[in-house]
Design a protein around this motif. Structure first.
Motif, PDB file in Angstrom:
ATOM      1  N   ASP A  25       0.790  -1.227   0.000  1.00 56.33           N
ATOM      2  CA  ASP A  25       0.000   0.000   0.000  1.00 56.33           C
ATOM      3  C   ASP A  25       0.821   1.276   0.000  1.00 56.33           C
ATOM      4  OD1 ASP A  25      -2.401  -1.421   0.035  1.00 56.33           O
ATOM      5  OD2 ASP A  25      -2.325  -1.645   2.207  1.00 56.33           O
ATOM      6  N   ARG A  26       2.126   1.154   0.026  1.00 54.21           N
ATOM      7  CA  ARG A  26       2.979   2.347   0.050  1.00 54.21           C
ATOM      8  C   ARG A  26       4.001   2.304  -1.071  1.00 54.21           C
ATOM      9  NH1 ARG A  26       5.208   2.082   5.831  1.00 54.21           N
ATOM     10  NH2 ARG A  26       3.895   0.301   6.183  1.00 54.21           N
ATOM     11  N   GLY A  27       4.408   3.486  -1.484  1.00 52.56           N
ATOM     12  CA  GLY A  27       5.454   3.562  -2.491  1.00 52.56           C
ATOM     13  C   GLY A  27       4.972   3.180  -3.876  1.00 52.56           C
ATOM     14  N   ARG A  28       5.943   2.948  -4.744  1.00 54.69           N
ATOM     15  CA  ARG A  28       5.629   2.638  -6.146  1.00 54.69           C
ATOM     16  C   ARG A  28       5.376   1.164  -6.397  1.00 54.69           C
ATOM     17  NH1 ARG A  28       9.072   5.893 -10.301  1.00 54.69           N
ATOM     18  NH2 ARG A  28       8.694   3.897 -11.226  1.00 54.69           N
ATOM     19  N   LEU A  29       5.712   0.315  -5.442  1.00 52.29           N
ATOM     20  CA  LEU A  29       5.515  -1.121  -5.605  1.00 52.29           C
ATOM     21  C   LEU A  29       4.059  -1.479  -5.320  1.00 52.29           C
ATOM     22  CD1 LEU A  29       6.778  -3.922  -6.091  1.00 52.29           C
ATOM     23  CD2 LEU A  29       7.275  -4.005  -3.643  1.00 52.29           C
ATOM     24  N   ALA A  30       3.350  -1.955  -6.343  1.00 53.89           N
ATOM     25  CA  ALA A  30       1.936  -2.308  -6.181  1.00 53.89           C
ATOM     26  C   ALA A  30       1.773  -3.615  -5.422  1.00 53.89           C
ATOM     27  CB  ALA A  30       1.256  -2.412  -7.549  1.00 53.89           C
ATOM     28  N   GLY A  31       2.699  -4.532  -5.623  1.00 50.16           N
ATOM     29  CA  GLY A  31       2.581  -5.810  -4.946  1.00 50.16           C
ATOM     30  C   GLY A  31       3.582  -6.814  -5.463  1.00 50.16           C
ATOM     31  N   SER A  32       3.518  -7.995  -4.875  1.00 53.06           N
ATOM     32  CA  SER A  32       4.383  -9.105  -5.265  1.00 53.06           C
ATOM     33  C   SER A  32       3.518 -10.311  -5.586  1.00 53.06           C
ATOM     34  CB  SER A  32       5.340  -9.471  -4.126  1.00 53.06           C
ATOM     35  OG  SER A  32       6.184  -8.392  -3.827  1.00 53.06           O
ATOM     36  N   LEU A  33       3.838 -10.964  -6.685  1.00 52.89           N
ATOM     37  CA  LEU A  33       3.193 -12.218  -7.061  1.00 52.89           C
ATOM     38  C   LEU A  33       4.244 -13.307  -6.974  1.00 52.89           C
ATOM     39  CD1 LEU A  33       1.338 -11.113 -10.316  1.00 52.89           C
ATOM     40  CD2 LEU A  33       0.382 -11.292  -8.024  1.00 52.89           C
ATOM     41  N   TYR A  34       3.937 -14.348  -6.230  1.00 52.27           N
ATOM     42  CA  TYR A  34       4.826 -15.506  -6.130  1.00 52.27           C
ATOM     43  C   TYR A  34       4.136 -16.646  -6.864  1.00 52.27           C
ATOM     44  CZ  TYR A  34       6.760 -12.755  -2.314  1.00 52.27           C
ATOM     45  OH  TYR A  34       7.303 -11.756  -1.562  1.00 52.27           O
ATOM     46  N   HIS A  35       4.835 -17.233  -7.815  1.00 49.40           N
ATOM     47  CA  HIS A  35       4.271 -18.339  -8.582  1.00 49.40           C
ATOM     48  C   HIS A  35       5.144 -19.575  -8.446  1.00 49.40           C
ATOM     49  CE1 HIS A  35       1.981 -15.365 -11.326  1.00 49.40           C
ATOM     50  NE2 HIS A  35       1.219 -15.790 -10.335  1.00 49.40           N
ATOM     51  N   LEU A  36       4.509 -20.668  -8.154  1.00 49.83           N
ATOM     52  CA  LEU A  36       5.164 -21.965  -8.141  1.00 49.83           C
ATOM     53  C   LEU A  36       4.951 -22.567  -9.525  1.00 49.83           C
ATOM     54  CD1 LEU A  36       6.631 -24.014  -6.322  1.00 49.83           C
ATOM     55  CD2 LEU A  36       4.385 -24.983  -5.799  1.00 49.83           C
ATOM     56  N   ILE A  37       6.054 -22.783 -10.244  1.00 53.09           N
ATOM     57  CA  ILE A  37       5.971 -23.287 -11.611  1.00 53.09           C
ATOM     58  C   ILE A  37       6.857 -24.523 -11.746  1.00 53.09           C
ATOM     59  CG2 ILE A  37       5.470 -20.994 -12.534  1.00 53.09           C
ATOM     60  CD1 ILE A  37       8.390 -20.919 -13.563  1.00 53.09           C
ATOM     61  N   PRO A  38       6.616 -25.346 -12.762  1.00 47.87           N
ATOM     62  CA  PRO A  38       7.486 -26.502 -12.989  1.00 47.87           C
ATOM     63  C   PRO A  38       8.932 -26.067 -13.244  1.00 47.87           C
ATOM     64  CG  PRO A  38       5.469 -26.714 -14.257  1.00 47.87           C
ATOM     65  CD  PRO A  38       5.493 -25.316 -13.701  1.00 47.87           C
ATOM     66  N   ARG A  39       9.848 -26.849 -12.767  1.00 49.65           N
ATOM     67  CA  ARG A  39      11.278 -26.538 -12.832  1.00 49.65           C
ATOM     68  C   ARG A  39      11.742 -26.144 -14.239  1.00 49.65           C
ATOM     69  NH1 ARG A  39      15.477 -28.266  -9.342  1.00 49.65           N
ATOM     70  NH2 ARG A  39      13.886 -29.465  -8.269  1.00 49.65           N
TER      71      ARG A  39
END
Length: 77
Positions: A25-39
């Motif tokens: 909610d602060r600064g220019r970073l809107a958020g983080s998405l963490y994705h678990l994907i195949p190796r």
């Protein structure tokens, strides 16, 4: 959800086995998405994210691959 993330999420949906989202909610970073994907999918995943970000005029930083630390607590639940 993180504002503006839907086009990115759609672009990589075929590889995502699990997702974790953190809104900021602060600064220019809107958020983080963490994705678990195949190796073996990291390069294709990265290309898809970068292409979608370019199409949507979004600034993204893709890091990893990393051990699935963001999903460690999911195993307990």
């Amino acid at each position: 959800l993180v504002e503006g993330s839907e086009p990115l999420r759609t672009a990589v949906a075929r590889w995502v086995r699990a997702e974790r989202v953190e809104r900021h909610d602060r600064g220019r970073l809107a958020g983080s998405l963490y994705h678990l994907i195949p190796r073996g999918s990291a390069a294709a995943y990265r290309r898809a994210v970068e292409r979608a970000a370019l199409d949507e005029e979004l600034t993204v930083v893709v890091s990893g691959p990393w051990p699935p630390y963001a999903f460690a607590d999911l195993a307990d639940g």
